[in-house]
Design an enzyme around this catalytic site. Structure first.
Site, mmCIF file in Angstrom:
data_model
loop_
_atom_site.group_PDB
_atom_site.id
_atom_site.type_symbol
_atom_site.label_atom_id
_atom_site.label_comp_id
_atom_site.label_asym_id
_atom_site.label_seq_id
_atom_site.Cartn_x
_atom_site.Cartn_y
_atom_site.Cartn_z
ATOM 1 N N PHE A 1 0.805 -1.225 0.000
ATOM 2 C CA PHE A 1 0.000 0.000 0.000
ATOM 3 C C PHE A 1 0.834 1.269 0.000
ATOM 4 C CE2 PHE A 1 0.895 -0.093 4.577
ATOM 5 C CZ PHE A 1 1.046 1.264 4.851
ATOM 6 N N LYS B 1 -1.243 -7.264 -9.126
ATOM 7 C CA LYS B 1 -2.207 -7.323 -8.014
ATOM 8 C C LYS B 1 -1.749 -6.258 -7.026
ATOM 9 C CE LYS B 1 -3.222 -8.341 -4.271
ATOM 10 N NZ LYS B 1 -3.626 -7.321 -3.251
ATOM 11 N N SER C 1 5.482 -6.845 3.235
ATOM 12 C CA SER C 1 6.044 -7.128 4.558
ATOM 13 C C SER C 1 6.847 -8.438 4.527
ATOM 14 C CB SER C 1 4.921 -7.226 5.582
ATOM 15 O OG SER C 1 4.027 -8.252 5.198
ATOM 16 N N CYS D 1 9.554 1.865 3.347
ATOM 17 C CA CYS D 1 10.471 0.755 3.642
ATOM 18 C C CYS D 1 11.890 1.269 3.821
ATOM 19 C CB CYS D 1 10.433 -0.272 2.528
ATOM 20 S SG CYS D 1 11.085 0.386 0.999
ATOM 21 N N GLU E 1 9.294 -3.948 12.855
ATOM 22 C CA GLU E 1 9.126 -2.830 11.925
ATOM 23 C C GLU E 1 7.798 -2.166 12.295
ATOM 24 O OE1 GLU E 1 7.908 -3.703 7.873
ATOM 25 O OE2 GLU E 1 9.087 -2.010 7.143
#
Ligand code: NAD
Length: 500
Positions: free
Chosen positions: A150, A174, A227, A282, A383
């Site tokens: 996202f 996707k 993730s 990230c 994280e």
């Protein structure tokens, strides 16, 4: 009226047939006025079939045809930066300038793909043996899939599909179900640029759609960004199904600040890199390691700057930081700060109570700064993916490097110092895929590849750059002999081919 985000299959918008939809929330208001179709197995199959049919022609198309379309797409993307950024802000929440930045970094990969002819140049060795030449070429794989997170709904898909289609593959994306509209806009722009139907397809959805892509026999390769637990699953599952896989995972990026660093520059960098995009990057810096006696001064400089950050809706030009993606994520981020003191952290700034007047249902959280964080604290180990910066203390450079290298993650890292020798040692000794020297978010430019080490990347290819070209093509070596009519017949020889 509820807006519905449809799939994009075979060059057109296709309504969801499964009857399943997911909510798309405006993170600033909490309003759900959009829903996205979730693909069934049959709908994923339809997208893969469209891509497979398109590959028959696209895989044979000339480099000139492919790059001409990419150049047109680049121009359209450039003209639609604002429109894309608005879609991103409405569904992701990041501020408009940050959304524009993500479009710009995605555009860099389109630039690279426009010049794919240079990267796809083969190699030729002449006269390797008598009248024998050998050439090495790279060819596309077929249908390839991308599964994206996202936090960069436009840039991360653009890390993948421009390279994939420039190399002659067809693509099924996707995207994240949380902010799906940007990917459809990209599909529309590609169609407007003249991309043949079926070369680029978008199926929305959740695990059902992902799992079908991972097992579909016609999908030859899977690129994933998301993730770490999901990256590990994608890598294992797609590999077991015989696919080529690159799966980029999560991160905990450290910034080592040596005692000789310019502390004002280091504090500016730490604040920008920790709290930009509300920490949902990230490559965000989430742990600063202060070496030697500078810790207190550095924390004070970070605090002064962090307190001034203006938090508000992403479409308000005065906002520097927007809300978090979902209420659930907001509450999870808050839980790390709420538990921090009990775990031995000093809570310098606590952003958990923050709200924005007039936007009470938004997913707000303010700035949090934790100092003297022990490595055992959950706030350090996980994280967090929110605006929470941990500061750790180390006595020496060696202790700081050992601390960073003991992290299971190895995406990006940075050193702040004026000492060239220390910076050089750091480049060689640190276990991470991307290193910044006085640069806090060292995201490589398009023509250098992006990727982490350890639990931040599964697979052996980084994304885009030369690695991207390699990932989306397979090698073929052709050995050619054109005998001279004057040659004596070679005769039968059952020995292993020798060069002479
Ligand atoms: P996520 O892993 O939850 O989702 C990523 C994608 O996987 C989405 O399309 C989602 O629908 C799908 N997915 C989620 N759960 C799944 C499951 N159980 N099975 C199959 N598919 C599943 O990640 P996110 O929350 O969307 O994005 C944030 C994460 O992405 C962070 O960890 C961040 O560090 C990481 N990220 C990494 C990079 C990188 O380059 N290493 C870049 C951007 C984001």
């Amino acid at each position: 009226m509820t807006k519905i985000v449809n799939h994009w299959i075979g060059g057109k918008s296709v309504e969801g047939a499964s009857g399943t939809y997911g909510p798309v929330t405006d993170p600033a208001t909490g309003a759900v006025d959009t829903k996205v179709a979730f693909a069934s197995v049959d709908e994923v199959d339809a997208a893969v079939q469209a891509a497979k049919e398109a590959y028959v022609t696209w895989g044979q198309s000339s480099l000139a045809q492919r790059t001409a379309i990419l150049f047109k797409f680049r121009a359209l993307l450039d003209a639609n930066r604002d429109a894309l950024a608005e879609l991103i802000t409405a569904e992701h929440g990041k501020v408009h300038s940050d959304a524009l930045g993500e479009v710009a970094r995605g555009l860099e990969i389109v630039d690279l793909a426009c010049g794919i002819n240079v990267q796809l140049k083969g190699e030729l060795s002449t006269q390797v043996a008598s009248r024998v030449d050998v050439s090495s070429i790279r060819q596309p794989l077929g249908v390839v899939a991308g599964i994206t997170p996202f936090n960069f709904p436009a840039m991360v898909p653009m890390w993948m599909f421009p390279m994939a289609i420039a190399c002659g593959n067809t693509f099924v994306l996707k995207p994240s179900e949380k902010d799906p509209s940007a990917s459809v806009k990209l599909a529309e722009l590609l169609a407007e640029a003249g991309l043949p139907d079926g070369v680029f397809n978008v199926v929305h959805g959740d695990k059902v759609a992902v799992d079908r892509l991972l097992e579909h026999p016609d999908v030859k390769a899977v690129s994933f960004v998301g993730s770490t637990p999901v990256a590990r699953y994608i890598h294992t599952t797609a590999s077991a199904n015989g696919k080529r896989v690159q799966a980029l995972g999560g991160a905990k990026n450290h910034m080592l600040v040596l005692p000789d660093a310019d502390l004002d520059a280091a504090a500016d960098a730490a604040v920008s890199a920790a709290y930009g995009s509300a920490g949902e990057r990230c490559m965000a810096i989430s742990a600063v390691v202060a070496v030697g006696a500078i810790g207190d001064e550095l924390v004070e400089k970070i605090r002064e700057r962090a307190e001034k950050i203006k938090i508000g809706p992403g479409n308000d030009p005065a906002s520097e930081m927007g809300p978090l993606i979902t209420k659930v994520h907001r509450d999870k981020v808050a839980s790390y700060v709420e538990g921090a003191a009990a775990e031995g952290c000093e809570v310098v700034l606590d952003g958990t109570g923050y709200t924005v007047d007039g936007f009470e249902d938004g997913h707000w959280i303010g700035i949090s700064l934790l100092d003297k964080v022990p490595t055992s604290a959950k706030a350090y180990q996980d994280e967090i993916f929110g605006p929470v910066l941990c500061v750790l203390r180390a006595e020496t450079y060696d202790e700081g490097v050992a601390l960073i290298n003991s992290s299971p993650f190895g995406n990006g890292t940075a050193i702040f110092t004026r000492d060239g020798g220390a910076a050089r040692r750091f480049q060689l000794e640190i276990e991470a895929g991307m290193v910044g020297v006085n640069v806090p978010i060292p995201v490589p430019v398009g023509y250098h590849s992006f990727g982490g080490w350890k639990d931040s990347l599964f697979g052996d290819h980084h994304i885009y750059g030369n690695d991207g070209t390699h990932f989306y093509t397979r090698g073929k070596v052709v050995t050619t002999r054109w005998p001279d009519p004057a040659d004596a017949p070679a005769g039968v020889d059952l020995g292993f081919p020798r060069n002479h």
